[in-house]
Design an enzyme around this catalytic site. Structure first.
Site, PDB file in Angstrom:
ATOM      1  N   ILE A 103      -6.713   9.527 -42.942  1.00 23.62           N
ATOM      2  CA  ILE A 103      -6.906   8.190 -43.498  1.00 23.62           C
ATOM      3  C   ILE A 103      -8.374   8.157 -43.921  1.00 23.62           C
ATOM      4  CG2 ILE A 103      -7.365   7.255 -41.170  1.00 23.62           C
ATOM      5  CD1 ILE A 103      -6.242   4.587 -42.010  1.00 23.62           C
ATOM      6  N   SER A 104      -8.654   7.657 -45.123  1.00 22.48           N
ATOM      7  CA  SER A 104     -10.027   7.697 -45.638  1.00 22.48           C
ATOM      8  C   SER A 104     -10.947   6.770 -44.860  1.00 22.48           C
ATOM      9  CB  SER A 104     -10.060   7.292 -47.114  1.00 22.48           C
ATOM     10  OG  SER A 104      -9.172   8.081 -47.864  1.00 22.48           O
ATOM     11  N   GLN A 105     -12.224   7.049 -45.010  1.00 20.70           N
ATOM     12  CA  GLN A 105     -13.273   6.226 -44.407  1.00 20.70           C
ATOM     13  C   GLN A 105     -13.214   4.807 -45.000  1.00 20.70           C
ATOM     14  OE1 GLN A 105     -16.943   7.688 -45.878  1.00 20.70           O
ATOM     15  NE2 GLN A 105     -18.188   6.240 -44.716  1.00 20.70           N
TER      16      GLN A 105
END
Ligand code: SAH
Length: 225
Positions: A66-68
């Site tokens: 999951i992206s930042q």
């Protein structure tokens, strides 16, 4: 919630630190309101929920991440959305980026190449009541012709080049936001704007690190099963 406020503060701080690269000092209020509204802990595996409001990426299974939060907010901001928009996302993953966009636009079509992740994301988004997101299990390189043209396209895996079908499926005047570069080497977040004459104008925003876009159309077959 204290943790959520810390995440929002950390995003604001990173916006400030990167202001010369991204050319702005703040993101759209609607984007920040969406970041505040969506419970990020619901999108992480149980044992990682304690770090759900850290401003960093996290593993979500099947070797994906999951992206930042700052990157999710930045990409959402760069899309320049309007409430009536129909958006295409490539790389559903946990469904978090789609959930953020669901607060900003009318409808999201999202494609995920890993079947387990697509199934999980669909279940999770339904359970949480995000009913303007449709998830499909497929290779997103060729887009989703049925619902084109899109008012925006977002790719959340790094592609070695910009997939032409995604530009073809953009409405004139709309934007494609995509990390471009080779797996585990330098990648640039890019904004491609499709001009009314059909030409694509490309701008680099900043260096990023994404998992690779996999599937048959990209030469780097790094996807392990
Ligand atoms: N937007 C996601 C981040 C996912 S990471 C989130 O908010 O959680 C990138 C995702 O892209 C991974 O789940 C990966 O499986 C998927 N992906 C990689 N190549 C793809 C392709 N060709 N088509 C569709 N999805 C792809």
């Amino acid at each position: 919630m204290k943790d959520m406020q810390r995440m929002l503060n950390d995003i604001e701080m990173e916006i400030h630190l990167t202001r010369h690269l991204i050319g702005k000092n703040s993101f759209d209020d609607r984007v920040m309101a969406a970041m505040k509204r969506v419970p990020r802990h619901e999108f992480l595996p149980g044992d990682l929920r304690y770090c759900a409001y850290d401003n960093g990426p996290a593993p979500i299974g099947s070797g994906q991440t999951i992206s930042q939060p700052y990157i999710v907010a930045l990409m959402s901001d760069l899309l320049n959305t309007r409430p009536s928009d129909i958006i295409l996302e490539i790389g559903t993953g946990s469904g978090y980026q789609a959930a953020i966009l669901s607060q900003l636009v009318q409808q999201i079509y999202s494609i995920e190449i890993i079947e387990d992740l697509a199934t999980e994301a669909r279940k999770r988004l339904n359970k949480l009541g995000y009913n303007n997101i449709e998830v499909r299990n497929d290779d997103g390189y060729s887009g989703w012709l049925e619902h084109a043209p899109y008012d925006g396209v977002i790719v959340t895996a790094a592609a070695p080049h910009i997939p032409q079908p995604l530009i073809d499926q953009l409405r004139a005047g709309a934007r494609l936001v995509i990390p471009v570069g080779l797996p585990y080497s330098h990648q640039e977040l890019m904004v491609v704007e499709k001009k009314t004459n059909g030409e694509a104008e490309t701008r680099q925003v900043l260096g990023v690190a994404f998992v690779p876009l996999t599937g048959g159309h990209t030469p780097e077959r790094t996807h392990k099963r």
